[in-house]
Design an enzyme around this catalytic site. Structure first.
Site, PDB file in Angstrom:
ATOM      1  N   ASP A 185       1.274  -0.926   0.163  1.00 33.34           N
ATOM      2  CA  ASP A 185       0.042  -0.057   0.209  1.00 33.34           C
ATOM      3  C   ASP A 185       0.938   1.643  -0.704  1.00 33.34           C
ATOM      4  OD1 ASP A 185      -2.752   0.998  -0.183  1.00 33.34           O
ATOM      5  OD2 ASP A 185      -2.535   1.757   2.618  1.00 33.34           O
ATOM      6  N   GLU A 269      -1.996  -1.815  -5.641  1.00 30.65           N
ATOM      7  CA  GLU A 269      -3.212  -0.585  -6.276  1.00 30.65           C
ATOM      8  C   GLU A 269      -2.047   0.019  -7.594  1.00 30.65           C
ATOM      9  OE1 GLU A 269      -6.315   0.380  -3.370  1.00 30.65           O
ATOM     10  OE2 GLU A 269      -5.037   0.898  -2.713  1.00 30.65           O
ATOM     11  N   ASP A 351      -2.957   1.699   7.137  1.00 31.00           N
ATOM     12  CA  ASP A 351      -1.956   1.158   5.881  1.00 31.00           C
ATOM     13  C   ASP A 351      -1.891  -0.216   6.096  1.00 31.00           C
ATOM     14  OD1 ASP A 351      -2.184   3.665   5.339  1.00 31.00           O
ATOM     15  OD2 ASP A 351       0.339   4.362   6.493  1.00 31.00           O
TER      16      ASP A 351
END
Ligand SMILES: [Zn+2]
Length: 392
Positions: A185, A269, A351
Site C-alpha cells: 500500500d 493498487e 495502512d
C-alpha cells in the site's frame, strides 16, 4: 527469455563533442516540437490523424526546404527517433497513461537517441555518428561481455551533466521460485507498507533536500535578471533538483529490486496518481514518493525475474474495508491512522489493513483462473494483459 535492459553512465564530452551534441539536441527538439504541431494541427484543423509514418514523410520534405538545410548537418537517425518518441507519447496519451504531449523546452533535459546504424561499439569504445572520437564514458559498472547494444541515448540534464543510456537485449534468468506473496500500500508517512507490516522509505528523508531547494529558489528570485550571479544561482537550483531526482531513483530501484527478489507474487493498487495529485494537501507527498514510477519498476522487474505483479483496480476500497470481517466504513478521513471496526471490533492500522486487502484482492484474481505467469496482470475484466518491456 530476451529482455530489454538499459545501462546508464555519465560521460565527459570534449569541447567539440559538446558543440556537436548541442546541435544534435537542438535539431531533435526542433523536429519533435514541429511534429507535435503537425499532428495537433492535422487533427484540430482537418480532423485527421497523423501517425509516425506521416510525420516521417513530411520530415523528408521539410529537410529539402532551403530554410531547413541545417537539419541535414546532423545524423538523420536521432531525428527519426524523435518522431518515434513523439509517437510513443501520443500512444501513452490515447491509452490513458499520460496527458497530451508537451513541447520540449530549451532549458529542460535534452536527449538524442541513436539506433544501431548511427553508432559503433567495438566492445570497449562507443562512437556516435559524425563524431571521430569515442565518448569518454565513466564505466561505473561493466557492460555484460560480448553484448550488442541496440540503441544508445545521450542526454544532458539541467545541471549540465551528460549521460549515455545503452540499451541491450539480454538473457535474464528467472529467479528461483519463492513461496511468498505480498500486498503493498502507498503510505504517506512511509512510502510503502507491506501486508506483513513492514514499512519502507520515509518521505521526510527527501524533505531535507527540499528545504535546501526552497532556500536556493528564494535566493535565485532575488538576483538581478541577466546577471552572472543569477546564472550561478540557477545552476545551484538545477544541481539540487537533479540530486533529489537521483536519490529518489536510487531508492526506488533498490526497493523494487528487493521486493521482487523476496516475493513470488506482488499485489499493488494501480492508483490513479493524476487524480490524487489534484488533492493539494496530498499533492506534494504523492509526487514525492513517485508511486507510478515505482509500480512501473516492479512491473518490468517482475517480467525479468519470473515474478508476478497483480494490479488491483483503483476503485477497490482497500483502506475502508475491514480485512477481518469485510465491513466497509464510511469515507475514511486521511488523518485517521488507526480505526476500530464497528462490525467485529478489530483495531486496524490504516495502512497495514489496506495492504492486507490489496494482497487478498490480488490472491482472489490469481485464484480465479488467471494463469500465473511472469509479468503484470490487470484485474479489470476484459482488459488485455500486458507485459511491458522497459528500460533502466
Ligand atoms: Zn471488522
Amino acid at each position: 527469455m530476451q529482455q530489454k535492459k538499459a545501462y546508464r553512465y555519465r560521460f565527459y564530452p570534449t569541447e567539440e563533442q559538446q558543440q556537436m551534441l548541442a546541435r544534435m539536441f537542438g535539431c531533435c527538439r526542433y523536429v519533435y516540437n514541429w511534429a507535435l504541431r503537425q499532428r495537433t494541427d492535422a487533427y484540430y484543423q482537418h480532423g485527421q490523424h497523423l501517425y509516425y509514418e506521416g510525420t516521417a514523410q513530411r520530415l523528408t520534405v521539410l529537410k529539402k526546404h532551403d530554410d531547413h538545410q541545417w537539419l541535414n548537418e546532423v545524423s538523420s537517425v536521432p531525428l527519426q527517433q524523435a518522431l518515434r518518441h513523439l509517437d510513443k507519447a501520443f500512444r501513452n496519451f490515447y491509452e490513458g497513461r499520460a496527458g497530451y504531449p508537451k513541447f520540449h523546452k530549451k532549458h529542460g533535459e535534452q536527449a538524442a537517441t541513436y539506433a544501431a546504424s548511427a553508432f559503433t561499439w567495438d566492445g570497449t569504445l562507443l562512437t556516435l555518428a559524425k563524431m571521430n572520437a569515442p565518448l569518454d564514458i565513466h564505466w561505473s559498472r561493466p557492460l555484460p561481455h560480448g553484448c550488442k547494444p541496440t540503441t544508445v541515448t545521450v542526454s544532458k540534464d539541467t545541471a549540465h551533466r551528460y549521460f549515455v543510456s545503452i540499451l541491450l537485449e539480454e538473457d535474464i534468468k528467472p529467479l528461483p521460485v519463492v513461496n511468498k506473496q505480498v500486498g503493498l500500500d502507498l503510505g504517506l508517512k512511509s512510502m510503502v507498507i507491506t501486508s506483513d507490516g513492514q514499512t519502507y522509505g520515509n518521505p521526510k528523508y527527501f524533505a531535507r533536500d527540499e528545504k535546501k531547494l526552497a532556500q536556493a529558489q528564494r535566493r535565485l528570485a532575488k538576483k538581478q535578471k541577466g546577471s552572472k550571479n543569477r546564472a550561478k544561482a540557477r545552476r545551484k537550483v538545477a544541481r539540487i533538483h537533479t540530486r533529489i531526482a537521483d536519490r529518489r531513483r536510487d531508492y526506488q530501484h533498490k526497493l523494487s529490486t528487493r521486493i521482487i527478489h523476496e516475493n513470488q507474487v506482488v499485489c499493488v493498487e494501480s492508483l490513479a496518481v493524476k487524480n490524487m495529485v489534484k488533492n493539494h494537501s496530498l499533492a506534494k507527498a504523492i509526487s514525492d514518493v513517485g508511486w507510478g514510477e515505482f509500480v512501473r519498476q516492479l512491473e518490468y522487474k517482475a517480467a525479468w525475474y519470473g515474478r508476478m505483479l497483480v494490479k488491483i483496480d483503483k476503485f477497490y476500497p482497500s483502506s475502508k474495508r475491514c480485512f477481518d470481517c469485510g465491513h466497509i466504513l464510511d469515507p475514511l478521513d486521511l488523518s485517521i491512522r488507526t480505526w476500530t471496526c464497528p462490525g467485529c471490533g478489530t483495531v486496524h492500522d490504516r495502512d497495514i489493513n489496506a495492504a492486507r486487502n490489496v494482497l487478498a484482492a490480488g490472491q482472489a484474481v490469481t485464484a480465479c483462473g488467471e494463469s500465473i505467469r511472469p509479468g503484470a496482470v490487470k484485474t479489470k475484466p476484459g482488459s488485455p494483459r500486458r507485459t511491458r518491456k522497459s528500460h533502466s
